[in-house]
Scaffold this motif. Structure first.
Motif, short mmCIF file in Angstrom:
data_model
loop_
_atom_site.label_atom_id
_atom_site.label_comp_id
_atom_site.label_asym_id
_atom_site.label_seq_id
_atom_site.Cartn_x
_atom_site.Cartn_y
_atom_site.Cartn_z
N HIS A 45 29.06 32.98 39.88
CA HIS A 45 30.40 33.57 40.00
C HIS A 45 30.37 35.09 39.99
N LEU A 46 29.27 35.68 40.38
CA LEU A 46 29.17 37.13 40.52
C LEU A 46 29.38 37.43 42.01
N TYR A 47 30.62 37.37 42.43
CA TYR A 47 30.96 37.40 43.84
C TYR A 47 30.65 38.73 44.51
N ALA A 48 30.87 39.83 43.80
CA ALA A 48 30.54 41.13 44.40
C ALA A 48 29.04 41.21 44.64
N ASP A 49 28.26 40.73 43.68
CA ASP A 49 26.82 40.77 43.87
C ASP A 49 26.36 39.78 44.95
N ALA A 50 27.04 38.67 45.08
CA ALA A 50 26.71 37.74 46.17
C ALA A 50 27.01 38.39 47.52
N CYS A 51 28.16 39.02 47.64
CA CYS A 51 28.51 39.73 48.87
C CYS A 51 27.56 40.89 49.10
N LEU A 52 27.19 41.56 48.02
CA LEU A 52 26.28 42.67 48.12
C LEU A 52 24.96 42.24 48.76
N GLN A 53 24.49 41.06 48.43
CA GLN A 53 23.24 40.59 49.02
C GLN A 53 23.36 40.44 50.53
N GLY A 99 33.70 51.12 44.97
CA GLY A 99 33.69 50.34 43.74
C GLY A 99 35.09 50.09 43.22
N GLY A 100 35.96 51.10 43.30
CA GLY A 100 37.35 50.92 42.85
C GLY A 100 38.10 49.89 43.67
N LEU A 101 37.95 49.96 44.98
CA LEU A 101 38.62 48.98 45.85
C LEU A 101 38.07 47.58 45.62
N TRP A 102 36.77 47.49 45.49
CA TRP A 102 36.14 46.20 45.27
C TRP A 102 36.55 45.61 43.93
N ALA A 103 36.63 46.45 42.90
CA ALA A 103 37.05 45.99 41.57
C ALA A 103 38.47 45.45 41.60
N PHE A 104 39.37 46.14 42.31
CA PHE A 104 40.74 45.67 42.44
C PHE A 104 40.77 44.28 43.07
N PHE A 105 40.03 44.11 44.15
CA PHE A 105 39.98 42.82 44.84
C PHE A 105 39.42 41.73 43.93
N LEU A 106 38.33 42.02 43.25
CA LEU A 106 37.71 41.02 42.39
C LEU A 106 38.61 40.64 41.22
N ALA A 107 39.26 41.62 40.62
CA ALA A 107 40.14 41.34 39.48
C ALA A 107 41.35 40.53 39.91
N ARG A 108 41.84 40.79 41.08
CA ARG A 108 43.07 40.13 41.54
C ARG A 108 42.83 38.74 42.13
N PHE A 109 41.71 38.56 42.83
CA PHE A 109 41.55 37.34 43.63
C PHE A 109 40.38 36.44 43.24
N ASP A 112 35.76 36.49 38.63
CA ASP A 112 34.64 37.33 38.21
C ASP A 112 34.91 37.81 36.78
N PRO A 113 34.00 37.55 35.84
CA PRO A 113 34.24 37.93 34.45
C PRO A 113 34.11 39.44 34.18
N THR A 114 33.45 40.15 35.06
CA THR A 114 33.26 41.60 34.88
C THR A 114 33.51 42.32 36.20
N PRO A 115 34.75 42.31 36.67
CA PRO A 115 35.00 42.83 38.03
C PRO A 115 34.69 44.31 38.21
N VAL A 116 34.98 45.14 37.21
CA VAL A 116 34.75 46.58 37.37
C VAL A 116 33.25 46.88 37.40
N ALA A 117 32.53 46.35 36.43
CA ALA A 117 31.07 46.57 36.40
C ALA A 117 30.42 45.98 37.65
N ASP A 118 30.79 44.77 37.99
CA ASP A 118 30.22 44.10 39.16
C ASP A 118 30.47 44.93 40.41
N ALA A 119 31.68 45.42 40.58
CA ALA A 119 32.03 46.17 41.79
C ALA A 119 31.36 47.54 41.84
N LEU A 120 31.39 48.28 40.73
CA LEU A 120 30.79 49.62 40.75
C LEU A 120 29.27 49.55 40.93
#
Length: 186
Positions: A45-53, A99-109, A112-120
């Motif tokens: 469930h680390l979606y930003a990191d999955a997308c990052l890959q 990172g800010g835009l990505w964090a907003f998306f992750l937190a809202r949709f 992800d348990p750590t959207p800000v850290a994951d996104a940044l």
């Protein structure tokens, strides 16, 4: 811990070591590792990191192409390039905005348990990857900071082999930084 995670960790470590040596084999190994880690992070469930890959796969193909275009024939044939102050500023700014835009998306949709850290961390990883593809020594300093923060995040998600890998990445990044600094002075 899964076999996929262990294989991805091993391939990633070898890929980073080969990148520090400026060896072309770093690109296909790192590409395979990114594909495997995409699956590992999605399952965690680390979606930003999955997308990052997925994005890393594109960056890795770009880096592979860029190094081939610039004439790499074997170990340590590519020259290091300096990063301008303007390039540094815009890279850091783009990392923060992305990172800010990505964090907003992750937190809202997402859940992800750590959207800000994951996104940044994901956003600045892209900046560091592009800088590595362009052979800027500062990419290694970025990786030291990013990978240290990733260790804590992966421990919190019970991804212990990946946390251990990222601790090794910190050491490899220190090695890469020293090696590239020495090469740029030569």
């Amino acid at each position: 811990m899964s076999l996929t995670e262990l294989i991805a960790a091993l391939l990633s470590a070898i890929g980073v070591w080969l990148t520090a040596r400026r060896t072309m084999a770093c690109w296909p190994l790192s590409l395979l590792a990114a594909l495997l880690y995409g699956w590992v992070f999605f399952k965690a469930h680390l979606y930003a990191d999955a997308c990052l890959q997925a994005v890393f796969c594109g960056c890795l193909l770009y880096g592979w192409w860029r190094w081939m275009k610039d004439g790499a024939q074997g170990d340590e044939t590519l020259h290091i390039r300096p990063l301008s102050e303007r390039g540094l500023f815009f890279g850091l700014l783009i990392g923060a905005l992305g990172g800010g835009l990505w964090a907003f998306f992750l937190a809202r949709f997402t859940d992800d348990p750590t959207p800000v850290a994951d996104a940044l961390l994901s956003s600045y990883s892209l900046v560091a990857q592009i800088w590595a593809a362009r052979r800027h020594t500062i990419s290694w300093a970025c990786w030291i900071v990013i990978d240290t923060a990733y260790v804590a995040m992966f421990v919190s998600r019970d991804l212990y082999p990946t946390a251990a890998l990222y601790a090794i990445f910190v050491l490899l990044a220190v090695h890469g930084l020293r090696k590239w600094q020495k090469a740029s002075q030569a």
